[in-house]
Structure formats: structure tokens, C-alpha cells
Design a protein around this motif. Structure first.
Motif, PDB file in Angstrom:
ATOM      1  N   ILE A  82       0.963  -1.168   0.100  1.00  0.00           N
ATOM      2  CA  ILE A  82       0.136   0.154  -0.053  1.00  0.00           C
ATOM      3  C   ILE A  82       0.845   1.245   0.026  1.00  0.00           C
ATOM      4  O   ILE A  82       0.521   2.116  -0.735  1.00  0.00           O
ATOM      5  N   TYR A  83       1.871   1.129   0.792  1.00  0.00           N
ATOM      6  CA  TYR A  83       2.536   2.262   0.883  1.00  0.00           C
ATOM      7  C   TYR A  83       3.485   2.416  -0.503  1.00  0.00           C
ATOM      8  O   TYR A  83       3.887   3.736  -0.801  1.00  0.00           O
ATOM      9  N   ILE A  84       3.840   1.480  -0.855  1.00  0.00           N
ATOM     10  CA  ILE A  84       4.797   1.528  -2.162  1.00  0.00           C
ATOM     11  C   ILE A  84       3.856   2.315  -3.402  1.00  0.00           C
ATOM     12  O   ILE A  84       4.360   2.998  -4.104  1.00  0.00           O
ATOM     13  N   GLY A  85       2.671   1.868  -3.328  1.00  0.00           N
ATOM     14  CA  GLY A  85       1.392   2.137  -3.975  1.00  0.00           C
ATOM     15  C   GLY A  85       1.261   3.604  -3.974  1.00  0.00           C
ATOM     16  O   GLY A  85       1.310   4.405  -5.067  1.00  0.00           O
ATOM     17  N   LYS A  86       1.423   4.170  -2.624  1.00  0.00           N
ATOM     18  CA  LYS A  86       1.332   5.608  -2.464  1.00  0.00           C
ATOM     19  C   LYS A  86       2.602   6.414  -3.213  1.00  0.00           C
ATOM     20  O   LYS A  86       2.383   7.589  -3.829  1.00  0.00           O
ATOM     21  N   ILE A  87       3.765   5.910  -2.900  1.00  0.00           N
ATOM     22  CA  ILE A  87       4.956   6.348  -3.387  1.00  0.00           C
ATOM     23  C   ILE A  87       4.672   6.591  -5.027  1.00  0.00           C
ATOM     24  O   ILE A  87       5.058   7.719  -5.427  1.00  0.00           O
ATOM     25  N   TYR A  88       4.412   5.626  -5.488  1.00  0.00           N
ATOM     26  CA  TYR A  88       4.182   5.367  -6.789  1.00  0.00           C
ATOM     27  C   TYR A  88       3.326   6.650  -7.318  1.00  0.00           C
ATOM     28  O   TYR A  88       3.689   7.271  -8.244  1.00  0.00           O
ATOM     29  N   GLN A  89       2.210   6.849  -6.692  1.00  0.00           N
ATOM     30  CA  GLN A  89       1.145   8.003  -7.145  1.00  0.00           C
ATOM     31  C   GLN A  89       2.050   9.232  -6.795  1.00  0.00           C
ATOM     32  O   GLN A  89       1.733  10.211  -7.608  1.00  0.00           O
ATOM     33  N   GLU A  90       2.584   9.386  -5.661  1.00  0.00           N
ATOM     34  CA  GLU A  90       3.202  10.740  -5.283  1.00  0.00           C
ATOM     35  C   GLU A  90       4.266  11.053  -6.489  1.00  0.00           C
ATOM     36  O   GLU A  90       4.213  12.235  -6.740  1.00  0.00           O
ATOM     37  N   VAL A  91       4.878  10.372  -6.859  1.00  0.00           N
ATOM     38  CA  VAL A  91       5.981  10.631  -7.646  1.00  0.00           C
ATOM     39  C   VAL A  91       5.683  10.964  -9.027  1.00  0.00           C
ATOM     40  O   VAL A  91       6.193  11.654  -9.825  1.00  0.00           O
ATOM     41  N   LYS A  92       4.419  10.406  -9.442  1.00  0.00           N
ATOM     42  CA  LYS A  92       3.870  10.898 -10.678  1.00  0.00           C
ATOM     43  C   LYS A  92       3.364  12.387 -10.551  1.00  0.00           C
ATOM     44  O   LYS A  92       3.409  13.034 -11.963  1.00  0.00           O
ATOM     45  N   ARG A  93       3.168  13.025  -9.484  1.00  0.00           N
ATOM     46  CA  ARG A  93       2.708  14.363  -9.415  1.00  0.00           C
ATOM     47  C   ARG A  93       1.839  14.866 -10.493  1.00  0.00           C
ATOM     48  O   ARG A  93       1.831  15.676 -10.948  1.00  0.00           O
ATOM     49  N   ARG A  94       0.724  13.938 -10.661  1.00  0.00           N
ATOM     50  CA  ARG A  94      -0.276  14.378 -11.592  1.00  0.00           C
ATOM     51  C   ARG A  94      -1.258  15.462 -10.937  1.00  0.00           C
ATOM     52  O   ARG A  94      -1.452  15.532  -9.671  1.00  0.00           O
ATOM     53  N   PRO A  95      -1.805  16.429 -11.689  1.00  0.00           N
ATOM     54  CA  PRO A  95      -2.479  17.315 -11.229  1.00  0.00           C
ATOM     55  C   PRO A  95      -3.726  16.777 -10.409  1.00  0.00           C
ATOM     56  O   PRO A  95      -4.130  15.604 -10.978  1.00  0.00           O
ATOM     57  N   LEU A  96      -4.297  17.276  -9.676  1.00  0.00           N
ATOM     58  CA  LEU A  96      -5.597  16.781  -8.722  1.00  0.00           C
ATOM     59  C   LEU A  96      -6.656  17.043  -9.671  1.00  0.00           C
ATOM     60  O   LEU A  96      -7.864  16.220  -9.458  1.00  0.00           O
ATOM     61  N   TYR A  97      -6.772  17.848 -10.400  1.00  0.00           N
ATOM     62  CA  TYR A  97      -8.043  18.186 -11.047  1.00  0.00           C
ATOM     63  C   TYR A  97      -7.686  19.086 -12.334  1.00  0.00           C
ATOM     64  O   TYR A  97      -6.828  19.800 -12.261  1.00  0.00           O
ATOM     65  N   HIS A  98      -8.657  19.130 -13.340  1.00  0.00           N
ATOM     66  CA  HIS A  98      -8.513  20.054 -14.415  1.00  0.00           C
ATOM     67  C   HIS A  98      -9.896  20.858 -14.551  1.00  0.00           C
ATOM     68  O   HIS A  98     -10.968  20.281 -14.597  1.00  0.00           O
ATOM     69  N   ILE A  99      -9.993  22.078 -14.188  1.00  0.00           N
ATOM     70  CA  ILE A  99     -11.116  22.603 -14.245  1.00  0.00           C
ATOM     71  C   ILE A  99     -11.545  23.132 -15.772  1.00  0.00           C
ATOM     72  O   ILE A  99     -10.697  23.700 -16.504  1.00  0.00           O
ATOM     73  N   GLN A 100     -12.577  22.938 -16.138  1.00  0.00           N
ATOM     74  CA  GLN A 100     -13.221  23.131 -17.438  1.00  0.00           C
ATOM     75  C   GLN A 100     -13.767  24.573 -17.750  1.00  0.00           C
ATOM     76  O   GLN A 100     -13.441  25.293 -18.459  1.00  0.00           O
ATOM     77  N   ASP A 101     -14.534  25.253 -16.793  1.00  0.00           N
ATOM     78  CA  ASP A 101     -15.183  26.418 -16.930  1.00  0.00           C
ATOM     79  C   ASP A 101     -15.143  26.932 -15.327  1.00  0.00           C
ATOM     80  O   ASP A 101     -15.355  26.181 -14.393  1.00  0.00           O
ATOM     81  N   ILE A 102     -15.154  28.239 -15.363  1.00  0.00           N
ATOM     82  CA  ILE A 102     -15.385  28.829 -14.124  1.00  0.00           C
ATOM     83  C   ILE A 102     -16.230  29.999 -14.137  1.00  0.00           C
ATOM     84  O   ILE A 102     -16.371  30.985 -15.367  1.00  0.00           O
ATOM     85  N   LEU A 103     -17.394  30.234 -13.464  1.00  0.00           N
ATOM     86  CA  LEU A 103     -18.390  31.281 -13.356  1.00  0.00           C
ATOM     87  C   LEU A 103     -18.250  32.043 -12.295  1.00  0.00           C
ATOM     88  O   LEU A 103     -18.115  31.416 -11.084  1.00  0.00           O
ATOM     89  N   THR A 104     -18.048  33.269 -12.264  1.00  0.00           N
ATOM     90  CA  THR A 104     -17.713  33.946 -11.019  1.00  0.00           C
ATOM     91  C   THR A 104     -18.181  35.452 -11.270  1.00  0.00           C
ATOM     92  O   THR A 104     -18.189  36.112 -12.202  1.00  0.00           O
ATOM     93  N   HIS A 105     -18.615  36.059  -9.958  1.00  0.00           N
ATOM     94  CA  HIS A 105     -18.978  37.424 -10.039  1.00  0.00           C
ATOM     95  C   HIS A 105     -17.841  38.140  -9.273  1.00  0.00           C
ATOM     96  O   HIS A 105     -17.707  39.462  -9.274  1.00  0.00           O
ATOM     97  N   ALA A 106     -16.632  37.458  -8.926  1.00  0.00           N
ATOM     98  CA  ALA A 106     -15.538  38.068  -8.216  1.00  0.00           C
ATOM     99  C   ALA A 106     -14.538  38.677  -9.193  1.00  0.00           C
ATOM    100  O   ALA A 106     -14.637  38.426 -10.379  1.00  0.00           O
ATOM    101  N   HIS A 107     -14.142  40.078  -8.477  1.00  0.00           N
ATOM    102  CA  HIS A 107     -12.932  40.610  -9.437  1.00  0.00           C
ATOM    103  C   HIS A 107     -11.842  40.109  -9.012  1.00  0.00           C
ATOM    104  O   HIS A 107     -11.523  40.179  -7.810  1.00  0.00           O
ATOM    105  N   GLU A 108     -11.000  39.354  -9.739  1.00  0.00           N
ATOM    106  CA  GLU A 108      -9.724  38.662  -9.231  1.00  0.00           C
ATOM    107  C   GLU A 108      -8.957  39.824  -8.924  1.00  0.00           C
ATOM    108  O   GLU A 108      -8.738  40.679  -9.525  1.00  0.00           O
ATOM    109  N   GLU A 109      -8.072  39.378  -7.832  1.00  0.00           N
ATOM    110  CA  GLU A 109      -7.210  40.253  -7.202  1.00  0.00           C
ATOM    111  C   GLU A 109      -5.795  39.643  -7.650  1.00  0.00           C
ATOM    112  O   GLU A 109      -5.547  38.682  -7.560  1.00  0.00           O
ATOM    113  N   MET A 110      -5.076  40.704  -7.902  1.00  0.00           N
ATOM    114  CA  MET A 110      -3.399  40.376  -8.251  1.00  0.00           C
ATOM    115  C   MET A 110      -2.682  40.262  -6.972  1.00  0.00           C
ATOM    116  O   MET A 110      -2.664  41.306  -6.163  1.00  0.00           O
ATOM    117  N   ASP A 111      -2.267  39.002  -6.642  1.00  0.00           N
ATOM    118  CA  ASP A 111      -1.430  39.114  -5.418  1.00  0.00           C
ATOM    119  C   ASP A 111      -0.226  38.021  -5.454  1.00  0.00           C
ATOM    120  O   ASP A 111      -0.206  37.525  -6.648  1.00  0.00           O
TER     121      ASP A 111
END
Ligand code: UDP
Ligand code: MG
Length: 320
Positions: A291-320
Motif C-alpha cells: 500500500i505504501y509503495i503504491g502511494k509512493i508510486y502515485q506521489e512521484v507521478k505528481r499528476r494534477p489533482l483536477y482540471h477545471i473546464q469552466d469557471i463562472l464568477t462574479h468576483a473581481h480577481e485580485e492580483m497578489d
């Protein structure tokens, strides 16, 4: 006044979504009237690859309401990743984020309390379930057993707290620095070590729809919760190995005695028994290590956790 954003993961939630948005809107209006949160507070719904009309409903609510925002993941990534997607995207839009499941089984009355605790200087406010009577018997029993097992295994977590919590922007920025792939937020957030408080959360029943957490998903979460945070299971196996060696010595002495006294028999059955027993434990040991080796295997791949397809927001993005 706090600029608040709620983040709610949604997987096939078309039956509850509109009602949830309505109840949250009512709550927002009360809190705005009380001067607790700002007018530009937001409620963010994260569509976790639903197969029903969830995203269509979110799009419609976005056009109708100044509060509702939407994040559409490209496919189903599971509860924890959906929450992470929502928090990491919305952390630039608010001072604090409260994660609450889209079915609003958690206590809405706890939200103003969380905001007050945040204003008192707490970066993390945990919603702690004080009554699980709304949960089915099996769910309650398995959940509590899980929290206990987890603490016995040395995972630092809050008893009876799920993912209903407030996080400050500071806490979210720290959380963003954790590059791990196997995310288990209930273990990661106490590890941040920031000032925290708890508020009571009285669970209610789902108003509609069905639970998306079946037994195998719950077991998966439980296994993740332990193997992502604790290496104690490996030590348990190690200790078991030591005990076995001690037992083997005792058996050795017994055999020597039998040889001297002359009662030694061709002990085929006991031999076979030992082989199976020891073989079984060796396999368990290999399994857990695996199980632990499996975890190491997944961690070293460093795949993104998710991909966002669209965002709908009323917020004004702040630059920081
Ligand atoms: N959920 C999700 N992705 C999934 C499964 C569930 O985003 O793959 C969401 C779901 O829409 C809900 C929350 O996670 O808002 C908790 O799920 P549910 O209410 O079914 O679990 P329960 O309350 O029974 O533990
Ligand atoms: Mg639920």
C-alpha cells in the motif's frame, strides 16, 4: 466584515441543488443584514463531473444570482479533490472559505458561528458533529469506529469532524503548499497548526437525492486516511514478526525436549499449520508494505489533482 465564500462539491445533485442555493441565499441575506459578511460574498458550487443536469442548474443559478459561482471539473475526481478545486480557485475571491456539502446536511446555523470565530482570530474553525441521529445506524457506527481507529493509528484529526469547516485565506495559502497527491483534508488541516476553534454541527437528513458515499468509497477514504498519514501499520507488522520469532524459539525448545525424551513424532500437521500461519502473516506484511509503495508510486507521478473546464464568477480577481 468578512468576505465569505462557501464551497460545495456536487456530484449528481440536481435534486437538492436549487433548494440548497435557496437556503444559502437566505442565510447570506441574514448575515449581510447583520453586518457579518460583505455584499460580495459568494457561494461556489463545484460540479464534480456529474452525469445529470447539475452543471446546467449551476449555470442557470449563476445567471440569476449575484452570489452563485460555478466551477466545472472535467470529470469526476471525488469529494476531496472537488473540495480542493473549489478552495484553491476561490481562495483569491474571499477572506475565508467554508466548505459545506451540497446536500446541506450540515448545520447552517453553524456558519455565522464559524464567521464569528474567524473574526475572533481563528484561521480554522471545525464543524463537529454533535448528533448523528439523522445518519443511518451503519453509517454512524462505521464513521465513529473509523475516527477511533484513525487516532489509534496516530493520525492527528478531530473526532467527528468531516469536511464542514472554515479556513482563512492564510490557511488556504499554506494548504496550497502541500504538493501531495493522496489528499485527506481531515488529516492535513490539523497539520497546519494555525489557531483553531470548533463549533457544533447538528446533522440533518438529506432533503432529496441519495448518498454518493457507498461502502467502498467509505472504505477507500478510511484506508487513505490511515495510510496517507501513519506508518504505524508497518510497525505493527514488525512487532508481530518479533513476537513470532519469540514463539518460534519456544517451539524450538519444545522440539529439543521432545527429541531428548524420545517422544518426537513426525509432526507433519503442526508443520503444515505453521507454514500456513507464517505464510499468511508474511502476505499481510507484504500487502501493507505494498500500500505504501503504491502511494509512493502515485506521489512521484505528481499528476494534477483536477482540471477545471469552466469557471463562472462574479468576483473581481485580485492580483497578489
Ligand atoms: N461528492 C462529490 N464527488 C463525489 C462524491 C460525492 O463531489 O465523487 C459530493 C456530494 O455531492 C456531496 C458531498 O460530496 O455534496 C458528500 O456526499 P454525500 O452527501 O453523498 O455523502 P454523505 O453525506 O452520505 O457522507
Ligand atoms: Mg451528505
Amino acid at each position: 466584515m468578512v468576505r465569505l465564500a462557501t464551497v460545495s462539491p456536487c456530484y449528481n445533485e440536481e435534486e437538492v441543488l436549487e433548494e440548497s442555493a435557496r437556503r444559502l441565499t437566505k442565510l447570506f441575506e441574514q448575515m449581510i443584514a447583520e453586518g457579518l459578511i460583505t455584499q460580495d460574498s459568494l457561494m461556489v458550487f463545484v460540479n464534480d463531473g456529474s452525469r445529470d443536469h447539475t452543471w446546467d442548474i449551476i449555470q442557470r443559478l449563476y445567471h440569476e444570482s449575484p452570489y452563485v459561482c460555478g466551477i466545472n471539473l472535467s470529470r469526476n475526481r471525488g469529494h476531496q479533490n472537488a473540495i480542493m478545486a473549489g478552495m484553491m480557485t476561490a481562495r483569491h475571491w474571499a477572506d475565508a472559505i467554508i466548505t459545506i456539502d451540497a446536500d446541506l446536511q450540515d448545520d447552517l446555523n453553524a456558519i455565522p458561528k464559524m464567521v464569528r470565530e474567524f473574526s475572533n482570530g481563528n484561521d480554522i474553525v471545525y464543524g463537529v458533529k454533535v448528533s448523528r441521529t439523522a445518519d443511518p445506524w451503519l453509517k454512524r457506527f462505521s464513521a465513529e469506529a473509523f475516527y477511533r481507529l484513525q487516532s489509534q493509528m496516530g493520525v492527528e484529526s478531530i473526532f467527528n469532524h468531516a469536511d464542514f469547516r472554515l479556513l482563512s485565506r492564510r490557511a488556504l495559502d499554506l494548504l496550497a503548499e502541500y504538493p501531495e497527491r493522496n489528499i485527506y483534508l481531515r488529516g492535513m488541516i490539523p497539520a497546519l497548526g494555525l489557531p483553531s476553534a470548533t463549533v457544533d454541527d447538528v446533522l440533518s437528513e438529506r432533503t432529496a437525492g441519495t448518498s454518493k458515499y457507498n461502502l467502498s468509497r467509505m472504505l477507500g477514504l478510511a484506508l487513505d486516511g490511515i495510510t496517507s498519514f501513519s506508518i504505524r501499520p508497518i510497525y505493527l507488522i514488525l512487532n508481530l514478526g518479533i513476537i513470532f520469532i519469540v514463539i518460534a524459539f519456544a517451539i524450538g525448545l519444545y522440539v529439543i525436549r521432545a527429541l531428548i525424551v524420545g517422544t518426537a513424532m513426525p509432526g507433519w500437521s503442526s508443520l503444515m499449520l505453521s507454514i500456513w500461519l507464517v505464510g499468511g502473516f508474511v502476505l499481510i506484511g507484504i500487502g501493507i508494505t505494498g500500500i505504501y509503495i503504491g502511494k509512493i508510486y502515485q506521489e512521484v507521478k505528481r499528476r494534477p489533482l483536477y482540471h477545471i473546464q469552466d469557471i463562472l464568477t462574479h468576483a473581481h480577481e485580485e492580483m497578489d
